[in-house]
Design an enzyme around this catalytic site. Structure first.
Site, PDB file in Angstrom:
ATOM      1  CG  HIS A 124      15.730  74.974  58.957  1.00 28.18           C
ATOM      2  ND1 HIS A 124      14.967  73.851  59.146  1.00 28.18           N
ATOM      3  CD2 HIS A 124      16.053  75.415  60.202  1.00 28.18           C
ATOM      4  CE1 HIS A 124      14.841  73.603  60.447  1.00 28.18           C
ATOM      5  NE2 HIS A 124      15.468  74.543  61.117  1.00 28.18           N
ATOM      6  CG  ASP A 136      13.478  73.047  64.399  1.00 33.54           C
ATOM      7  OD1 ASP A 136      13.915  73.829  63.541  1.00 33.54           O
ATOM      8  OD2 ASP A 136      14.146  72.102  64.869  1.00 33.54           O
ATOM      9  CD  GLU A 169      19.114  73.766  61.063  1.00 33.33           C
ATOM     10  OE1 GLU A 169      19.779  74.181  62.016  1.00 33.33           O
ATOM     11  OE2 GLU A 169      18.261  72.845  61.193  1.00 33.33           O
ATOM     12  CD  GLU A 170      16.392  70.243  61.980  1.00 27.86           C
ATOM     13  OE1 GLU A 170      17.366  69.859  62.632  1.00 27.86           O
ATOM     14  OE2 GLU A 170      15.490  70.960  62.447  1.00 27.86           O
ATOM     15  CG  ASP A 200      16.306  77.143  63.227  1.00 30.14           C
ATOM     16  OD1 ASP A 200      15.212  76.586  63.421  1.00 30.14           O
ATOM     17  OD2 ASP A 200      17.383  76.520  63.141  1.00 30.14           O
ATOM     18  CG  HIS A 298      14.686  68.158  66.739  1.00 26.87           C
ATOM     19  ND1 HIS A 298      16.046  67.996  66.677  1.00 26.87           N
ATOM     20  CD2 HIS A 298      14.414  69.239  65.955  1.00 26.87           C
ATOM     21  CE1 HIS A 298      16.568  68.944  65.923  1.00 26.87           C
ATOM     22  NE2 HIS A 298      15.609  69.714  65.467  1.00 26.87           N
TER      23      HIS A 298
HETATM   24  N1  DTR Z   1      19.677  73.604  66.159  1.00 23.85           N
HETATM   25  C1  DTR Z   1      18.500  74.263  65.617  1.00 23.85           C
HETATM   26  C2  DTR Z   1      17.681  74.956  66.654  1.00 23.85           C
HETATM   27  C3  DTR Z   1      18.443  75.865  67.573  1.00 23.85           C
HETATM   28  C4  DTR Z   1      18.791  75.579  68.859  1.00 23.85           C
HETATM   29  N2  DTR Z   1      19.435  76.680  69.398  1.00 23.85           N
HETATM   30  C5  DTR Z   1      19.496  77.668  68.491  1.00 23.85           C
HETATM   31  C6  DTR Z   1      20.013  78.956  68.558  1.00 23.85           C
HETATM   32  C7  DTR Z   1      19.928  79.767  67.441  1.00 23.85           C
HETATM   33  C8  DTR Z   1      19.302  79.298  66.277  1.00 23.85           C
HETATM   34  C9  DTR Z   1      18.764  78.007  66.187  1.00 23.85           C
HETATM   35  C10 DTR Z   1      18.869  77.189  67.315  1.00 23.85           C
HETATM   36  C11 DTR Z   1      17.622  73.236  64.884  1.00 23.85           C
HETATM   37  O1  DTR Z   1      17.355  72.139  65.408  1.00 23.85           O
HETATM   38  O2  DTR Z   1      17.150  73.535  63.790  1.00 23.85           O
HETATM   39 ZN    ZN Z   2      15.861  71.270  64.315  1.00 28.00          ZN
HETATM   40 ZN    ZN Z   3      15.742  74.568  63.169  1.00 27.03          ZN
END
Ligand code: DTR
Ligand code: ZN
Ligand code: ZN
Length: 344
Positions: A124, A136, A169-170, A200, A298
């Site tokens: 993303h 991220d 994605e967020e 990611d 984040h």
């Molecule tokens: N939720 C995703 C980051 C994330 C956290 N744990 C995992 C495991 C596998 C892939 C991604 C993630 C984000 O904030 O984009």
């Molecule tokens: Zn994120």
């Molecule tokens: Zn992410």
């Protein structure tokens, strides 16, 4: 006569509208942009520096903002320099406050290769508001750009390889990848995707090398058949160089979810977010036990100073290996043959 002229004018106007909107005949919302090539950057870290500069200029890379647009133009320009044509796929995001806005995915694919056996890789490109969002997920986006460039240089592929930079994605429900999978479904093209690999967060400062766990019994979400073989492409690669790895539970966490729900084999790599590193992980990978794998997850501090460039290179090489190997394979089902080694 007047009627005929009227009809001609209407047809001409309609043609203009279609041309101006840039719609391609092969799908609603799909627009091929006329993007010029840029000076080529030839490393994932080089791309990351560019993403940081764009975040400095625009504040962040949140979906639907100028920062996201600028980053997408950068991705498109780099892909053009590497010989790819790019397409934008537009879709609507609904926010939690029930507001709506439009954003887009950027898609590119190898010219050659079996189009009924597509190997897809995605990351993303959007980030959370108020953060440069470098780990991220400029990291996954940068790694994919470099993998695309390397693959382009290698020439012929057996299977088509398609890359996606997801636009949102967020947001709840991962609307970018979800929209893409829904469109495939509508066009009866789901079965052309042999595998989907997601990236990611791949440059965490207190990193682990984690693979998406494809073992059925460790998962809350159905793990499509073939996913374990994809995982083995990575474990074989890491095992061959003595690189330790662990697994991560990936359920409901990122853009692989829509693919898994559509029964497409999925896999991916992850270097950690705000979970604390265990002492076992510190022994395996170095870094600090008891400290989050990415303390700036984040946050505004998710910037170029708070990532691990060596981890980014390691992950980029692993993705290059997987893409190359799967591109030459007859399908995801044949991708791995060996035992998976020491599973976490
Ligand atoms: N939720 C995703 C980051 C994330 C956290 N744990 C995992 C495991 C596998 C892939 C991604 C993630 C984000 O904030 O984009
Ligand atoms: Zn994120
Ligand atoms: Zn992410």
């Amino acid at each position: 006569m007047m009627l005929a002229i009227g009809a001609l004018v209407i047809i001409a106007l309609l043609t203009m509208v279609v041309l101006l909107a840039g719609e391609r005949p092969d799908g609603p919302g799909m627009r091929t942009d006329d993007v010029g090539p840029q000076a080529q950057v030839t490393s994932a870290y080089g791309h990351l520096k560019e993403f940081q500069a764009l975040a400095d200029e625009h504040g962040d890379r949140a979906a639907g903002t100028s920062g996201h647009e600028a980053a997408a133009e950068y991705v498109e320009g780099q892909l053009a320099s590497a010989g790819y044509e790019t397409t934008r796929q537009y879709f609507t995001v609904e926010t939690r406050d029930e507001e709506e806005f439009e954003t887009f995915n950027v898609i590119a694919e190898t010219e050659g290769g079996d189009e009924d056996n597509v190997i897809m890789l995605g990351a993303h490109l959007d980030g959370v508001p108020g953060s440069p969002a470098i780990n991220d997920n400029a990291s996954g986006s940068a790694a994919l750009l470099e993998v695309a460039r390397r693959l382009g240089q290698q020439g012929a592929v057996g299977n088509k390889v398609r890359f996606a930079w997801w636009g949102a994605e967020e947001y709840r429900g991962f609307p970018g990848s979800t929209h893409y999978v829904e469109e495939l479904d509508d066009d009866d093209e789901l079965e052309t995707i042999a595998a989907y690999l997601n990236f990611d967060m791949v440059a965490s400062p207190n990193a682990v090398v984690a693979l998406y766990d494809a073992r059925q019994d460790h998962s809350r979400l159905y793990v499509p058949e073939g996913s374990r073989e994809l995982m083995e492409v990575f474990t074989d690669y890491f095992d061959s160089s003595g690189q330790p790895w662990i697994t991560t539970s990936w359920n409901f966490e990122s853009d692989q979810v829509a693919f898994a729900e559509a029964d497409i084999p999925v896999g991916g790599l992850f270097s950690g977010s705000n979970e604390r590193k265990s002492s076992r992980e510190a022994r395996l990978f170095g870094g600090e036990a008891g400290v989050p794998r990415d303390p700036n997850y984040h946050q505004p501090g998710d910037d170029l100073d708070n990532i691990d460039p060596d981890m980014l290179d390691l992950m980029t090489d692993a993705i290059t290996h997987a893409a190359t190997r799967l591109a030459q394979d007859t399908g995801a089902q044949d991708a791995g043959t060996q035992d998976s080694g020491a599973l976490d």
